[in-house]
Design a protein around this motif. Structure first.
Motif, PDB file in Angstrom:
ATOM      1  N   ALA A  76       1.500   2.293  14.973  1.00 32.58           N
ATOM      2  CA  ALA A  76       1.126   2.837  16.279  1.00 32.58           C
ATOM      3  C   ALA A  76      -0.351   2.595  16.538  1.00 32.58           C
ATOM      4  N   VAL A  77      -0.676   2.487  17.809  1.00 31.04           N
ATOM      5  CA  VAL A  77      -2.068   2.362  18.209  1.00 31.04           C
ATOM      6  C   VAL A  77      -2.802   3.621  17.775  1.00 31.04           C
ATOM      7  N   HIS A  88       1.717   3.150   9.623  1.00 34.11           N
ATOM      8  CA  HIS A  88       1.975   4.464   9.024  1.00 34.11           C
ATOM      9  C   HIS A  88       3.011   4.417   7.913  1.00 34.11           C
ATOM     10  N   GLN A  89       4.044   3.619   8.099  1.00 34.87           N
ATOM     11  CA  GLN A  89       5.124   3.537   7.115  1.00 34.87           C
ATOM     12  C   GLN A  89       5.598   2.093   7.016  1.00 34.87           C
ATOM     13  N   PHE A  90       5.867   1.677   5.781  1.00 36.53           N
ATOM     14  CA  PHE A  90       6.363   0.322   5.562  1.00 36.53           C
ATOM     15  C   PHE A  90       7.058   0.312   4.210  1.00 36.53           C
ATOM     16  N   TYR A  91       8.397   0.295   4.225  1.00 37.89           N
ATOM     17  CA  TYR A  91       9.153   0.408   2.985  1.00 37.89           C
ATOM     18  C   TYR A  91      10.361  -0.512   2.984  1.00 37.89           C
ATOM     19  N   VAL A  92      10.655  -1.056   1.810  1.00 36.78           N
ATOM     20  CA  VAL A  92      11.848  -1.865   1.578  1.00 36.78           C
ATOM     21  C   VAL A  92      12.560  -1.255   0.376  1.00 36.78           C
ATOM     22  N   MET A 119      -5.464  -4.117  12.013  1.00 39.80           N
ATOM     23  CA  MET A 119      -4.426  -3.213  11.534  1.00 39.80           C
ATOM     24  C   MET A 119      -4.978  -2.520  10.301  1.00 39.80           C
ATOM     25  N   ARG A 120      -4.717  -1.230  10.203  1.00 45.37           N
ATOM     26  CA  ARG A 120      -5.223  -0.422   9.096  1.00 45.37           C
ATOM     27  C   ARG A 120      -4.057   0.330   8.475  1.00 45.37           C
ATOM     28  N   LEU A 121      -4.162   0.603   7.176  1.00 42.11           N
ATOM     29  CA  LEU A 121      -3.134   1.362   6.469  1.00 42.11           C
ATOM     30  C   LEU A 121      -3.752   2.092   5.292  1.00 42.11           C
ATOM     31  N   GLU A 122      -3.000   3.045   4.769  1.00 43.37           N
ATOM     32  CA  GLU A 122      -3.372   3.751   3.542  1.00 43.37           C
ATOM     33  C   GLU A 122      -2.304   3.462   2.504  1.00 43.37           C
ATOM     34  N   VAL A 123      -2.741   3.235   1.258  1.00 36.66           N
ATOM     35  CA  VAL A 123      -1.797   2.907   0.196  1.00 36.66           C
ATOM     36  C   VAL A 123      -2.237   3.579  -1.102  1.00 36.66           C
ATOM     37  N   GLU A 124      -1.281   4.073  -1.840  1.00 34.03           N
ATOM     38  CA  GLU A 124      -1.522   4.693  -3.146  1.00 34.03           C
ATOM     39  C   GLU A 124      -2.189   3.668  -4.068  1.00 34.03           C
ATOM     40  N   PRO A 125      -3.345   4.020  -4.669  1.00 37.89           N
ATOM     41  CA  PRO A 125      -4.064   3.064  -5.522  1.00 37.89           C
ATOM     42  C   PRO A 125      -3.259   2.542  -6.714  1.00 37.89           C
ATOM     43  N   GLU A 126      -2.286   3.326  -7.189  1.00 32.33           N
ATOM     44  CA  GLU A 126      -1.483   2.899  -8.341  1.00 32.33           C
ATOM     45  C   GLU A 126      -0.193   2.181  -7.944  1.00 32.33           C
TER      46      GLU A 126
END
Length: 165
Positions: A76-77, A88-92, A119-126
């Protein structure tokens, strides 16, 4: 063969099941089963998914083969960052990872926001698999947060960003 398309109300039960399964496989060892259940109940409820589906200036996609949904993505913008889209979400589903489904969904989401510059996102470092995927698709580290997704989540994340053309 999976096709990427815009999600609809009829997909939400399957998307929720995909998110619950994927989160348990990915995060149980990092956060524990109880924390994963707490977060999936909050972030991946049917009401939360329905709200995303109805959000303006957003795109909610699924990878569908007519029998099952193997992946989902929601972007989303940004309300606060100019010319920025937040992924916000991206899963397979784990059994379909490394089959090009993420690549195809990502290619679709990149084209949905013609006015966005990044485009920006947050991701678990591990979550090394996710980090490798995002970096292979041009994302670079721009920061960190102690509370991924919301102010009190307690879930650390790296903040990655990519310039869009």
């Amino acid at each position: 063969m999976f096709f990427v398309r815009t999600a609809s109300e009829r997909d939400l039960e399957k998307v929720r099941a995909l998110l619950v399964e994927t989160w348990h496989v990915t995060y149980d060892s990092l956060y524990g089963v109880d924390k994963v259940e707490e977060l999936t109940a909050k972030w991946h409820s049917l009401d939360a998914l329905r709200a995303r589906l109805q959000r303006k200036n957003a795109e909610f996609v699924v990878a569908d083969n007519g029998k099952e949904i193997a992946g989902m993505g929601f972007a989303a913008v940004s309300d606060t960052l100019p010319k920025t889209v937040i992924l916000h979400q991206f899963y397979v589903l784990p059994k379909y990872q490394r089959h090009g489904i993420g690549r195809d969904m990502f290619a679709e989401l990149e084209t949905c926001f013609p006015d966005a510059e990044r485009m920006r996102l947050e991701v678990e470092p591990e979550n090394l698999q996710a980090l490798a995927f995002y970096r292979a698709h041009g994302f670079t580290d721009v920061g960190k947060t102690a509370n991924c997704g919301e102010d009190d989540s307690g879930v650390p994340a790296l903040i990655l960003e990519k310039r869009l053309s």
